[in-house]
Design an enzyme around this catalytic site. Structure first.
Site, PDB file in Angstrom:
ATOM      1  N   TYR A 150       0.951  -1.240   0.082  1.00  0.00           N
ATOM      2  CA  TYR A 150      -0.087  -0.019   0.176  1.00  0.00           C
ATOM      3  C   TYR A 150       0.906   1.085   0.071  1.00  0.00           C
ATOM      4  CZ  TYR A 150      -3.827   3.225   1.289  1.00  0.00           C
ATOM      5  OH  TYR A 150      -4.732   4.273   1.351  1.00  0.00           O
ATOM      6  N   LYS A 154       1.277   4.118  -3.050  1.00  0.00           N
ATOM      7  CA  LYS A 154       0.754   5.551  -2.828  1.00  0.00           C
ATOM      8  C   LYS A 154       1.960   6.539  -2.913  1.00  0.00           C
ATOM      9  CE  LYS A 154      -3.620   4.359  -2.029  1.00  0.00           C
ATOM     10  NZ  LYS A 154      -4.489   4.949  -3.012  1.00  0.00           N
TER      11      LYS A 154
END
Length: 244
Positions: A150, A154
Protein backbone atom coordinates in the site's frame (compact mmCIF):
# COMPACT_ATOMS: atom_id res chain seq x y z
CA UNK A 1 -23.95 29.41 -10.02
CA UNK A 2 -22.71 26.17 -8.48
CA UNK A 3 -18.96 25.59 -8.32
CA UNK A 4 -18.92 22.67 -10.79
CA UNK A 5 -21.83 23.65 -13.04
CA UNK A 6 -21.78 21.55 -16.27
CA UNK A 7 -18.42 19.94 -15.50
CA UNK A 8 -18.16 16.29 -16.53
CA UNK A 9 -16.27 14.17 -14.02
CA UNK A 10 -15.15 10.53 -13.94
CA UNK A 11 -14.75 8.94 -10.49
CA UNK A 12 -13.30 5.44 -10.21
CA UNK A 13 -14.12 3.08 -7.36
CA UNK A 14 -17.21 5.19 -6.74
CA UNK A 15 -19.89 2.62 -5.83
CA UNK A 16 -19.18 2.83 -2.11
CA UNK A 17 -17.06 4.42 0.61
CA UNK A 18 -15.24 7.66 -0.03
CA UNK A 19 -15.86 7.42 -3.77
CA UNK A 20 -19.62 7.46 -3.29
CA UNK A 21 -19.39 10.48 -0.98
CA UNK A 22 -17.28 12.27 -3.59
CA UNK A 23 -19.97 11.65 -6.19
CA UNK A 24 -22.74 12.97 -3.94
CA UNK A 25 -20.84 16.16 -3.17
CA UNK A 26 -19.83 16.69 -6.81
CA UNK A 27 -23.46 16.39 -7.92
CA UNK A 28 -24.54 18.90 -5.29
CA UNK A 29 -22.13 21.38 -6.90
CA UNK A 30 -23.68 20.91 -10.35
CA UNK A 31 -21.40 18.30 -11.91
CA UNK A 32 -22.35 15.41 -14.16
CA UNK A 33 -20.60 12.29 -12.95
CA UNK A 34 -19.58 8.97 -14.48
CA UNK A 35 -19.48 6.44 -11.65
CA UNK A 36 -17.11 3.58 -12.43
CA UNK A 37 -16.59 0.46 -10.37
CA UNK A 38 -15.93 -3.27 -10.75
CA UNK A 39 -19.12 -3.98 -8.77
CA UNK A 40 -21.90 -3.70 -11.35
CA UNK A 41 -24.86 -4.35 -9.05
CA UNK A 42 -23.80 -1.82 -6.44
CA UNK A 43 -22.75 0.75 -9.02
CA UNK A 44 -26.10 0.58 -10.82
CA UNK A 45 -27.93 0.99 -7.50
CA UNK A 46 -25.90 4.08 -6.61
CA UNK A 47 -26.36 5.67 -10.04
CA UNK A 48 -30.11 5.05 -9.97
CA UNK A 49 -30.40 6.53 -6.47
CA UNK A 50 -28.36 9.63 -7.35
CA UNK A 51 -30.30 10.52 -10.47
CA UNK A 52 -30.08 11.61 -14.07
CA UNK A 53 -26.80 13.50 -13.82
CA UNK A 54 -24.94 10.24 -13.28
CA UNK A 55 -24.15 7.20 -15.36
CA UNK A 56 -22.64 3.95 -14.17
CA UNK A 57 -19.98 2.12 -16.19
CA UNK A 58 -18.63 -1.22 -15.04
CA UNK A 59 -14.88 -0.80 -15.05
CA UNK A 60 -11.85 -2.89 -14.26
CA UNK A 61 -9.33 -0.10 -13.65
CA UNK A 62 -6.35 -2.31 -14.52
CA UNK A 63 -7.73 -3.05 -18.00
CA UNK A 64 -6.65 -0.59 -20.70
CA UNK A 65 -9.57 -1.38 -23.03
CA UNK A 66 -11.99 -0.79 -20.14
CA UNK A 67 -10.51 2.67 -19.71
CA UNK A 68 -11.04 3.45 -23.38
CA UNK A 69 -14.61 2.19 -23.10
CA UNK A 70 -15.28 4.53 -20.16
CA UNK A 71 -13.91 7.51 -22.05
CA UNK A 72 -15.89 6.64 -25.20
CA UNK A 73 -19.16 6.33 -23.29
CA UNK A 74 -18.63 9.61 -21.42
CA UNK A 75 -17.66 11.50 -24.58
CA UNK A 76 -20.65 10.12 -26.48
CA UNK A 77 -23.02 11.13 -23.70
CA UNK A 78 -21.66 14.50 -22.60
CA UNK A 79 -19.06 15.53 -25.20
CA UNK A 80 -16.21 16.46 -22.88
CA UNK A 81 -14.28 15.33 -19.80
CA UNK A 82 -13.25 18.03 -17.38
CA UNK A 83 -12.04 16.06 -14.37
CA UNK A 84 -10.68 12.59 -13.70
CA UNK A 85 -10.61 11.38 -10.10
CA UNK A 86 -8.48 8.27 -9.70
CA UNK A 87 -10.04 7.02 -6.47
CA UNK A 88 -10.01 3.20 -6.77
CA UNK A 89 -7.64 1.45 -4.37
CA UNK A 90 -7.04 -1.71 -2.36
CA UNK A 91 -4.70 -3.01 0.33
CA UNK A 92 -3.85 -6.21 2.18
CA UNK A 93 -2.86 -5.90 5.82
CA UNK A 94 -0.20 -8.60 5.48
CA UNK A 95 3.36 -8.62 6.86
CA UNK A 96 6.21 -8.34 4.33
CA UNK A 97 7.33 -11.98 4.61
CA UNK A 98 3.78 -13.29 4.30
CA UNK A 99 2.60 -11.13 1.39
CA UNK A 100 2.51 -13.18 -1.81
CA UNK A 101 3.81 -11.78 -5.09
CA UNK A 102 0.34 -12.31 -6.56
CA UNK A 103 -1.33 -10.13 -3.95
CA UNK A 104 1.49 -7.59 -4.07
CA UNK A 105 0.96 -7.20 -7.82
CA UNK A 106 -2.80 -6.82 -7.30
CA UNK A 107 -2.08 -3.82 -5.09
CA UNK A 108 0.38 -2.42 -7.62
CA UNK A 109 -2.06 -2.84 -10.49
CA UNK A 110 -5.10 -1.34 -8.78
CA UNK A 111 -3.38 1.46 -6.86
CA UNK A 112 -0.63 2.42 -9.30
CA UNK A 113 -1.10 1.06 -12.82
CA UNK A 114 -4.74 2.19 -12.92
CA UNK A 115 -3.66 5.77 -12.24
CA UNK A 116 -1.20 5.62 -15.14
CA UNK A 117 -3.88 4.18 -17.45
CA UNK A 118 -6.44 6.76 -16.42
CA UNK A 119 -4.12 9.72 -16.98
CA UNK A 120 -2.91 8.27 -20.28
CA UNK A 121 -6.44 7.73 -21.58
CA UNK A 122 -7.85 11.19 -20.78
CA UNK A 123 -4.73 13.20 -21.67
CA UNK A 124 -5.44 13.62 -25.39
CA UNK A 125 -9.03 14.74 -24.74
CA UNK A 126 -7.99 17.28 -22.14
CA UNK A 127 -5.20 18.53 -24.41
CA UNK A 128 -7.71 19.12 -27.21
CA UNK A 129 -9.94 21.00 -24.76
CA UNK A 130 -6.92 22.94 -23.44
CA UNK A 131 -8.28 22.37 -19.96
CA UNK A 132 -8.61 19.65 -17.36
CA UNK A 133 -7.98 18.54 -13.80
CA UNK A 134 -6.68 15.12 -12.77
CA UNK A 135 -6.94 14.23 -9.09
CA UNK A 136 -5.05 11.17 -7.89
CA UNK A 137 -6.11 9.86 -4.50
CA UNK A 138 -2.96 8.77 -2.69
CA UNK A 139 -2.79 8.57 1.12
CA UNK A 140 -0.86 9.91 4.07
CA UNK A 141 1.09 6.71 3.43
CA UNK A 142 2.27 8.32 0.22
CA UNK A 143 4.20 10.65 2.54
CA UNK A 144 5.14 8.41 5.47
CA UNK A 145 5.50 4.66 5.96
CA UNK A 146 2.65 2.20 6.41
CA UNK A 147 1.69 -1.24 5.18
CA UNK A 148 3.97 -2.85 2.59
CA UNK A 149 2.47 -2.74 -0.88
CA UNK A 150 0.00 0.00 0.00
CA UNK A 151 2.72 2.46 1.00
CA UNK A 152 4.82 1.63 -2.06
CA UNK A 153 2.00 2.31 -4.48
CA UNK A 154 0.78 5.46 -2.74
CA UNK A 155 4.31 6.89 -2.93
CA UNK A 156 4.26 5.97 -6.63
CA UNK A 157 0.99 7.83 -7.14
CA UNK A 158 2.60 10.90 -5.60
CA UNK A 159 5.55 10.61 -7.99
CA UNK A 160 3.42 9.98 -11.07
CA UNK A 161 1.35 13.03 -10.19
CA UNK A 162 4.43 15.25 -10.21
CA UNK A 163 5.78 13.76 -13.45
CA UNK A 164 2.43 14.08 -15.24
CA UNK A 165 1.91 17.62 -13.98
CA UNK A 166 5.19 18.76 -15.54
CA UNK A 167 4.23 17.25 -18.89
CA UNK A 168 0.61 18.35 -18.96
CA UNK A 169 0.75 21.79 -17.34
CA UNK A 170 1.62 23.58 -20.62
CA UNK A 171 -1.73 22.29 -21.93
CA UNK A 172 -3.62 23.84 -18.99
CA UNK A 173 -4.14 20.43 -17.40
CA UNK A 174 -3.61 20.33 -13.65
CA UNK A 175 -2.55 17.13 -11.87
CA UNK A 176 -2.61 16.94 -8.08
CA UNK A 177 -2.61 14.26 -5.40
CA UNK A 178 -4.82 14.02 -2.32
CA UNK A 179 -3.47 12.39 0.84
CA UNK A 180 -6.18 11.36 3.33
CA UNK A 181 -5.27 10.16 6.81
CA UNK A 182 -7.65 8.09 8.94
CA UNK A 183 -11.18 8.48 7.58
CA UNK A 184 -14.42 7.55 9.33
CA UNK A 185 -15.87 4.71 7.25
CA UNK A 186 -17.77 1.53 8.06
CA UNK A 187 -14.42 -0.26 8.27
CA UNK A 188 -13.59 1.66 11.44
CA UNK A 189 -16.81 0.46 13.09
CA UNK A 190 -15.90 -3.21 12.88
CA UNK A 191 -15.51 -5.23 16.05
CA UNK A 192 -11.95 -5.05 17.30
CA UNK A 193 -11.11 -2.06 15.11
CA UNK A 194 -13.19 0.59 16.89
CA UNK A 195 -11.18 0.32 20.13
CA UNK A 196 -7.89 0.57 18.23
CA UNK A 197 -9.12 3.69 16.46
CA UNK A 198 -10.11 5.30 19.76
CA UNK A 199 -6.60 4.72 21.06
CA UNK A 200 -5.04 5.95 17.81
CA UNK A 201 -7.02 9.20 17.95
CA UNK A 202 -4.84 10.32 20.86
CA UNK A 203 -1.83 10.41 18.49
CA UNK A 204 -3.61 12.67 15.98
CA UNK A 205 -2.92 16.35 16.70
CA UNK A 206 -6.58 17.22 16.02
CA UNK A 207 -7.69 14.31 18.26
CA UNK A 208 -10.23 12.93 15.80
CA UNK A 209 -10.50 11.07 12.52
CA UNK A 210 -11.77 12.79 9.37
CA UNK A 211 -15.26 12.51 7.96
CA UNK A 212 -15.52 11.40 4.32
CA UNK A 213 -17.05 14.78 3.46
CA UNK A 214 -13.85 16.51 4.52
CA UNK A 215 -11.96 14.63 1.81
CA UNK A 216 -14.74 15.34 -0.69
CA UNK A 217 -14.46 19.07 0.02
CA UNK A 218 -10.83 18.94 -1.12
CA UNK A 219 -11.88 16.97 -4.20
CA UNK A 220 -14.40 19.70 -5.05
CA UNK A 221 -11.77 22.43 -4.65
CA UNK A 222 -9.35 20.64 -6.99
CA UNK A 223 -12.15 19.94 -9.49
CA UNK A 224 -13.14 23.60 -9.59
CA UNK A 225 -11.49 26.66 -11.10
CA UNK A 226 -10.71 27.81 -7.55
CA UNK A 227 -7.56 25.68 -7.76
CA UNK A 228 -6.57 27.02 -11.20
CA UNK A 229 -2.92 27.64 -10.25
CA UNK A 230 -2.32 24.45 -8.25
CA UNK A 231 -0.59 21.57 -9.97
CA UNK A 232 1.97 18.91 -9.07
CA UNK A 233 1.08 19.38 -5.41
CA UNK A 234 0.10 17.22 -2.44
CA UNK A 235 -3.08 18.13 -0.57
CA UNK A 236 -2.97 16.51 2.84
CA UNK A 237 -6.07 15.76 4.95
CA UNK A 238 -4.71 14.00 8.01
CA UNK A 239 -5.42 16.15 11.06
CA UNK A 240 -1.73 16.96 11.39
CA UNK A 241 -0.39 13.39 11.55
CA UNK A 242 2.37 13.85 8.99
CA UNK A 243 3.41 17.14 10.60
CA UNK A 244 4.71 15.27 13.64
Amino acid sequence: MKRLENKVIIVTGAAQGMGKTHVEKLLAEGARVAITDINKELGEQVSKALGENTIFIQHDVVNESDWQNVVNIVMNKWGHIDVLINNAGITYNTPLEELSLENYMKIVNVNQVSVFLGMKTVASIMKAQKNGSIINVSSMNGLVGGAIGYTDTKFAVRGMTKAASRELSPHNIRVNSVHPGVIQTSMLEQEGVKEQVEQFKTTIPMRRVAQTEEVSNMIIFLSSEESSYSTGSEFVIDGGLTAL
